[in-house]
Design a protein around this motif. Structure first.
Motif, mmCIF file in Angstrom:
data_model
loop_
_atom_site.group_PDB
_atom_site.id
_atom_site.type_symbol
_atom_site.label_atom_id
_atom_site.label_comp_id
_atom_site.label_asym_id
_atom_site.label_seq_id
_atom_site.Cartn_x
_atom_site.Cartn_y
_atom_site.Cartn_z
ATOM 1 N N ALA A 118 0.822 -1.211 0.000
ATOM 2 C CA ALA A 118 0.000 0.000 0.000
ATOM 3 C C ALA A 118 0.855 1.259 0.000
ATOM 4 N N CYS A 119 2.084 1.144 0.444
ATOM 5 C CA CYS A 119 2.992 2.301 0.472
ATOM 6 C C CYS A 119 3.432 2.700 -0.934
ATOM 7 N N LYS A 120 3.403 1.767 -1.878
ATOM 8 C CA LYS A 120 3.810 2.027 -3.267
ATOM 9 C C LYS A 120 5.141 2.770 -3.321
ATOM 10 N N ALA A 121 6.090 2.277 -2.526
ATOM 11 C CA ALA A 121 7.354 3.004 -2.396
ATOM 12 C C ALA A 121 8.579 2.127 -2.582
ATOM 13 N N GLY A 122 8.430 0.896 -3.000
ATOM 14 C CA GLY A 122 9.591 0.035 -3.190
ATOM 15 C C GLY A 122 9.159 -1.382 -3.477
ATOM 16 N N GLY A 123 10.099 -2.296 -3.355
ATOM 17 C CA GLY A 123 9.812 -3.699 -3.605
ATOM 18 C C GLY A 123 9.282 -4.390 -2.375
ATOM 19 N N VAL A 124 8.317 -5.285 -2.610
ATOM 20 C CA VAL A 124 7.714 -6.044 -1.517
ATOM 21 C C VAL A 124 7.621 -7.503 -1.954
ATOM 22 N N GLY A 125 8.263 -8.375 -1.191
ATOM 23 C CA GLY A 125 8.219 -9.799 -1.486
ATOM 24 C C GLY A 125 7.521 -10.554 -0.383
ATOM 25 N N ARG A 126 6.657 -11.471 -0.797
ATOM 26 C CA ARG A 126 5.909 -12.300 0.160
ATOM 27 C C ARG A 126 6.532 -13.694 0.174
ATOM 28 N N TYR A 127 6.976 -14.116 1.339
ATOM 29 C CA TYR A 127 7.581 -15.436 1.506
ATOM 30 C C TYR A 127 6.757 -16.197 2.543
ATOM 31 N N SER A 128 5.593 -16.644 2.120
ATOM 32 C CA SER A 128 4.646 -17.283 3.043
ATOM 33 C C SER A 128 5.204 -18.543 3.671
ATOM 34 N N SER A 129 5.897 -19.369 2.891
ATOM 35 C CA SER A 129 6.397 -20.630 3.449
ATOM 36 C C SER A 129 7.506 -20.402 4.477
ATOM 37 N N SER A 130 8.185 -19.277 4.390
ATOM 38 C CA SER A 130 9.231 -18.946 5.362
ATOM 39 C C SER A 130 8.761 -17.918 6.385
ATOM 40 N N ASP A 131 7.520 -17.450 6.253
ATOM 41 C CA ASP A 131 6.879 -16.559 7.223
ATOM 42 C C ASP A 131 7.601 -15.219 7.389
ATOM 43 N N PHE A 132 7.898 -14.552 6.246
ATOM 44 C CA PHE A 132 8.443 -13.202 6.334
ATOM 45 C C PHE A 132 8.095 -12.406 5.090
ATOM 46 N N VAL A 133 8.281 -11.089 5.214
ATOM 47 C CA VAL A 133 8.066 -10.159 4.105
ATOM 48 C C VAL A 133 9.357 -9.383 3.886
ATOM 49 N N HIS A 134 9.724 -9.249 2.631
ATOM 50 C CA HIS A 134 10.880 -8.450 2.214
ATOM 51 C C HIS A 134 10.366 -7.059 1.868
ATOM 52 N N MET A 135 11.049 -6.015 2.342
ATOM 53 C CA MET A 135 10.731 -4.623 1.988
ATOM 54 C C MET A 135 12.024 -3.948 1.567
ATOM 55 N N ASP A 136 11.963 -3.207 0.449
ATOM 56 C CA ASP A 136 13.145 -2.468 0.010
ATOM 57 C C ASP A 136 12.728 -1.150 -0.624
ATOM 58 N N CYS A 137 13.724 -0.269 -0.833
ATOM 59 C CA CYS A 137 13.457 1.047 -1.403
ATOM 60 C C CYS A 137 13.823 1.111 -2.884
ATOM 61 N N GLY A 138 13.891 -0.044 -3.528
ATOM 62 C CA GLY A 138 14.141 -0.085 -4.964
ATOM 63 C C GLY A 138 12.895 0.296 -5.741
ATOM 64 N N SER A 139 12.846 -0.108 -7.005
ATOM 65 C CA SER A 139 11.676 0.206 -7.832
ATOM 66 C C SER A 139 10.437 -0.470 -7.256
ATOM 67 N N VAL A 140 9.279 0.108 -7.542
ATOM 68 C CA VAL A 140 8.016 -0.441 -7.037
ATOM 69 C C VAL A 140 7.720 -1.731 -7.787
ATOM 70 N N ARG A 141 7.638 -2.842 -7.037
ATOM 71 C CA ARG A 141 7.354 -4.146 -7.609
ATOM 72 C C ARG A 141 6.914 -5.077 -6.482
ATOM 73 N N GLN A 142 6.298 -6.205 -6.882
ATOM 74 C CA GLN A 142 5.823 -7.180 -5.909
ATOM 75 C C GLN A 142 6.110 -8.573 -6.430
ATOM 76 N N TRP A 143 6.313 -9.509 -5.531
ATOM 77 C CA TRP A 143 6.503 -10.892 -5.920
ATOM 78 C C TRP A 143 6.162 -11.801 -4.750
ATOM 79 N N GLY A 144 6.086 -13.089 -5.055
ATOM 80 C CA GLY A 144 5.890 -14.099 -4.019
ATOM 81 C C GLY A 144 4.462 -14.551 -3.854
ATOM 82 N N SER A 145 4.330 -15.572 -3.007
ATOM 83 C CA SER A 145 2.994 -16.105 -2.719
ATOM 84 C C SER A 145 2.924 -16.588 -1.287
#
Length: 187
Positions: free
Chosen positions: A160-187
């Motif tokens: 919702a911040c639309k301010a960087g990269g966000v990765g969803r790592y459900s099987s490992s129970d964590f979220v990646h957040m970065d200040c790079g280009s706006v993008r999303q990945w994972g399940s």
């Protein structure tokens, strides 16, 4: 503190944050979310690896506090070899903005902040999910967990911040957040 209408200051700030997130037109939706929060930005984390905790106000009235950002850099160091790189304040802003949207007092559990080239190479050898040119190598990324919120909730808040990269790592129970280009990945 309660207003005369019976709403708490926290509820009002939360409502403002949600509105700011939808309305802010610039790169940094995260900055928009944090605007109006008493002009104070705070980050709370702990590390299960080192046993350390961090609870610091790193921005007041439009200015970053260099000493507080140095505390963040020390806290987010590569715990395997104690190497450090300055953590990008934009990443801290994204983390703080997502945390505000989640409306929890629980600190983030930091799984990975800065990664030295040696650590990144070792992790790449173990997993195909570790990028060769990871933003962790530049001090621009964090892998985070909250016990009180699901990976899906954290992913939605950071996205919702639309301010960087966000990765969803459900099987490992964590979220990646970065200040790079706006993008999303994972399940």
């Amino acid at each position: 503190m309660t207003t005369t209408s019976g709403l708490t200051r926290r509820a009002l700030l939360g409502a403002f944050a949600a509105t700011a997130c939808a309305a802010a037109p610039t790169y940094s939706q995260a900055f928009g979310i944090l605007r109006g929060a008493g002009d104070v930005r705070r980050i709370k984390m702990y590390s299960g690896r080192t046993g350390e905790s961090l609870d610091t106000i790193y921005w007041i009235e439009g200015d970053y506090i260099p000493e507080a950002l140095q505390e963040v850099t020390l806290f987010m160091r590569d715990w395997r070899n104690n190497k450090m790189m300055n953590i990008d304040a934009r990443t801290v802003d994204i983390m703080a903005a997502a945390h505000n949207l989640l409306d929890t007092s629980e600190p983030y559990m930091l799984l990975s902040g800065y990664r030295s080239p040696e650590t990144n190479a070792m992790l790449r050898a173990r997993s195909s999910g570790v990028a060769r040119n990871s933003l962790h190598l530049k001090g621009q990324a964090a892998d985070l967990r909250l016990r009180s919120r699901s990976v899906g909730q954290m992913f939605k808040a950071a996205s919702a911040c639309k301010a960087g990269g966000v990765g969803r790592y459900s099987s490992s129970d964590f979220v990646h957040m970065d200040c790079g280009s706006v993008r999303q990945w994972g399940s």
